[in-house]
Structure formats: C-alpha cells, structure tokens
Design an enzyme around this catalytic site. Sequence first.
Site, short mmCIF file in Angstrom:
data_model
loop_
_atom_site.label_atom_id
_atom_site.label_comp_id
_atom_site.label_asym_id
_atom_site.label_seq_id
_atom_site.Cartn_x
_atom_site.Cartn_y
_atom_site.Cartn_z
N PHE A 1 0.81 -1.23 0.00
CA PHE A 1 0.00 0.00 0.00
C PHE A 1 0.83 1.27 0.00
O PHE A 1 0.35 2.34 -0.35
CB PHE A 1 -0.93 -0.01 1.23
CG PHE A 1 -0.26 0.48 2.48
CD1 PHE A 1 -0.23 1.84 2.79
CD2 PHE A 1 0.38 -0.40 3.35
CE1 PHE A 1 0.42 2.30 3.94
CE2 PHE A 1 1.02 0.04 4.49
CZ PHE A 1 1.04 1.40 4.77
N LYS B 1 -1.30 -7.14 -9.37
CA LYS B 1 -2.33 -6.99 -8.32
C LYS B 1 -1.88 -5.88 -7.36
O LYS B 1 -0.99 -6.06 -6.55
CB LYS B 1 -2.53 -8.28 -7.52
CG LYS B 1 -3.79 -8.16 -6.66
CD LYS B 1 -3.75 -8.93 -5.37
CE LYS B 1 -3.06 -8.30 -4.23
NZ LYS B 1 -3.73 -7.13 -3.59
N SER C 1 4.90 -6.82 3.37
CA SER C 1 5.43 -7.04 4.72
C SER C 1 6.18 -8.37 4.79
O SER C 1 5.95 -9.28 3.98
CB SER C 1 4.28 -7.04 5.73
OG SER C 1 3.44 -8.14 5.45
N CYS D 1 9.80 1.26 3.65
CA CYS D 1 10.66 0.16 4.09
C CYS D 1 12.08 0.66 4.33
O CYS D 1 12.91 -0.08 4.85
CB CYS D 1 10.66 -0.96 3.06
SG CYS D 1 11.40 -0.43 1.53
N GLU E 1 8.91 -3.78 13.10
CA GLU E 1 8.63 -2.65 12.20
C GLU E 1 7.42 -1.88 12.71
O GLU E 1 6.33 -2.43 12.83
CB GLU E 1 8.36 -3.18 10.79
CG GLU E 1 8.11 -2.06 9.80
CD GLU E 1 7.88 -2.58 8.38
OE1 GLU E 1 7.08 -3.52 8.20
OE2 GLU E 1 8.52 -2.04 7.45
#
Length: 497
Positions: A158, A182, A235, A291, A397
């Site tokens: 996202f 996707k 993730s 990230c 995280e």
Amino acid sequence: MAVLEEPIKGVPLVKNYIDGEWVESKGEIRDVVNPATYQTIGKVPISTKDEIDTAVEAAKAAFPDWRRTTPVARARYLFRLKELMEEHFEEISRIQTQEHGKTIDESRGETRRGIENVEVACGIPTLMMGYNLEDIAAGIDEYLIRVPLGVFGIIGPFNFPWMIPLWSAPYAVATGNCIVVKPSSEVPFSQMKVAELVEEAGFPPGVWNVVNGGRTVVNGMLDHPDIKGIAFVGSTPTAKDVIYKRCGETGKRVIAQGGAANFMVIMPDCDVRATVASMMTSFFGNTGQRCLSGQTLIIVGEDDGFYKSFMGAVIEMTSRIVIGYGLDESVQMGPLRDKEKKEKVLRYIESGIEEGAKLILDGRKNVKIVGDYPDTCFLGATILENVTPDMKIVREEIFGPTMGVIRVKTLDEAIEICNENPFHNGDAIFTSSGKSAREFQYGVISGNVGINVGIVAPMAFFPFSGMPDSFFGILHTQGQEAVRFFTESKVVIQRWF
Ligand code: NAD
C-alpha cells in the site's frame, strides 16, 4: 494554502483490466477511503478466483506474439508509455496523495521514480544482450541468449501505490513476458492509471493486465501452473510465510521483498545541520511508512554536549512539521494510511514507554492539522529516548512517524546493534570521517547503505537490495537484476560446416 484539485471525482468503481478490456468484477466491493478527509473516494472489487484465472489465460494467450515482437519494438511501446506518464505527471501524483495520504511532493517524487524504471526498461535491446565465445573447441562457437519465460504475477504493497509495481512491470514486459499486476486493494487507483496509459500506448491486449483484490487473487497466482514467477513487495510475514514459501513449493521464481526496521547512526563529527534535515525525511517522510524509513537513531560518543545540541535541533525541527492533507502544498506530513495503522503505531509507542523508553516528543497530543479534517488517521511525529536494542520499538517494524534514540560509546557498538537485529533494509551513517564511513559500510549487513544519506532508495538502474528477514530470493527488483529475473539463459553451441 489552497488544496489542489482532486483527480478522483465522485465515487468511481475500479474495474479490472484484462485482455485489453475494462471488466467489472463479480467480487465483493469495498470502499477506498481518503485517509486525510476520511471520505470514501471510490469502490474496489475483491476479485474472484475465476477472474484471476481469466487474466492469466489472457496473458498466456498474448505471450507467443509478444515474445516474437522484437526487443526494439517492445521498447517503443515503453517509450510511448513513458511519454504518456510525463504528460499525466501531475494527475498521477495527485491520485497517489488522494488515495494514500502522502504529501504532493512525496507523490511527485514517487511518480518520477516509477517513470525512471520505464526509462531504464526502454534500454532493453542492450540490457537483454547475452554473450558469446568463439572456438570453445576447434570450429565450434558458443553463445548465451536471454529469453522470456511466459506469465509473471506482480504484487504490490500500500505504501508506494504507483512506483513499486513499476520496479518490476516494465522489465517483465520489455523482456517479452506478459503480466498480471495486483495492486494493494487499499490504493487501487494508481495502478488503474497505469493500465489506462498502457491501453493508450497501444500495448497488445493481454500483455499487461491488472486484477484488483486480496488474498484470493494472490493465492490464485501462487497456485496457477501458468504463472512462472512472482515479484512481490510487502510485509515480511507475507513475503516469507506466504509468497516465498509457496513459490518454493510450486517451483516458481520469486522476488519477495519484505519489511524493515532501520538504523541511522550519528557520529559526533557529522555535519549537524545537514544531518538533522536528513533525519526529518528519513524518519517522518511518507509518515514513516517506508521500508527504508529510519526507525532507530543511534548516537555515538560520550559527549553530552553534542547529544543535547543534536537532539535539541532534531526536536526543534520535528515540532515544526506541518501536518495536514497532502494536496495542500504547505503540508510536510500527511496522515497514516488508515485508522488501524495509526492504532498499531500507538500500541508501539505505549510498548516503548512500558519497556522504559522516555517520551520526549509526544505526537499523540495536540496534533495541529492544517485545515478542517478529522484526526482519525493523523499522528504527530513522536520521539522516544533511553531506548535499548531489545525493545519491541527497535526489533519490530512500526511503520509510522516515530524515532527511538539509543546512545552508544563506539561505532563498533552501533554496528553490532544494527547487525544483532537482522530485520533491516537500509541503514545509514552520518559522519565526515572516511574511515568511519568505510567501517560502517563494511560492517553492516544491511543491503542498502547510506553514507550521509538517510533514505537509501536505489536508482532504477541499481537493484533494490535487502538483507536477511527483509528480503527473500536471490535477484532483486529494478535494473539489470530485474532483467535477469524475468529471463532464462539459453546456451547455444554451434558447429560451423
Ligand atoms: P502486506 O504484506 O500486508 O500486503 C502486500 C500485498 O500482499 C498486498 O497486495 C496484499 O493484498 C497482499 N497480501 C497481504 N496479506 C496476504 C496474505 N496473507 N496472503 C496473500 N496475499 C496477501 O504489506 P502492506 O502492508 O501492503 O505494505 C507494507 C509493507 O511492505 C511494510 O512491511 C513495508 O516495509 C513493506 N515494503 C517493503 C519494501 C521493500 O522493497 N523491501 C518496499 C515497500 C514496502
């Protein structure tokens, strides 16, 4: 300052782009919410297994002709696509801000980084070249050529709705493969815009498909025998336990780039002004949803005076960050993507306090939002000191606008802390000493290393690297490694009669 015009109007229903047609899904329909205004801006389908199967069939059917289209001709489609992306640059950027929440400048940066991958892929006739050797034996030559494999699945997260699928998609099609993308269902509009431009650029039907949805679509890709490989970014639990594992079981190629909790190391000989400014983007840019975001600051040395003045400057600058809707150009930090993500960050702040960290800037209180927006997804920048390496706020995280501060005596200790926690993607050092910079670069295991650079985002012609627990696979997205990933080596031995 006035809010820029929003490109997504009304509440449009996102369609799938399959075989060159815009198709309405039969799946469940969910709302897409603008996290700043908290209004529903669109509807997204959670597509069905049949729909992903149809897209894979279309891609498979398009492959033989596309593979025979010469690399130069394939590059021309990409040149046209790049031109269209430039023409729609501002609209594309605003779409990202509207659906994701990041500031318009962050979106413009993302648009540019996405386009750069298309530009690099335009060089495919050169990038795809093999090599040869005359006379491997008397009168016999040998050469290696790179060939496409067929259909690939590309799955995005996202946090960079436009750029991240473009780390893979242009290379996949440039090398002669056909793809099904996707996007994250939280932010489907950016990849819809890509599909519109793909259509306008005239790509043959079936070469570049987009199917919206969630796990059903991903599982449909992972189980499909005609999908040769998956390029995934998201993730770590999904990257490791779902994508990497299942691709191993089904014998597919895989790139699976996961999450991270990164370290920024400050030496007392750094350029304080430039370093503090860099900390702002590193920790709080994209509202910490990167990230490559800094999560833990490690300040080296026993000089209390340096520590106080450095942290004083960080707090002063952090307190001045302007928060609001990213389509207002005066805004420097947008909201988190949704309420649940904000709640997760709040839980991490609580856990840090419970484990003994000291809150020195509390972003939960008095968040001043420019404009009249609900505070549902907004959170101010938060700083915690007295942090230790074993705390959850270091090891896991957070993905939000927080900074944890650790003090150590030596650079060796700092490097040890980084490496004890293998869950990091991009670590950086700030120093004016070449020796310290070299020691850090040599010592840290992280795949992306910054020297006086806080966000170590590799340019499109370099691979987007990673390291244990934040990357699974061998090759990476972007550049030459993506070309390798999307092709197989074919070796030919020829005797000349
Ligand atoms: P996510 O793992 O929740 O979702 C990523 C994609 O996988 C989405 O398209 C989602 O629909 C799908 N998905 C999620 N769970 C699934 C499951 N159980 N089975 C099948 N499919 C599933 O990630 P996210 O929250 O969208 O993205 C944020 C994460 O991505 C962060 O951890 C961030 O660090 C990471 N990230 C990594 C990089 C990198 O290059 N290493 C770059 C950007 C983001």
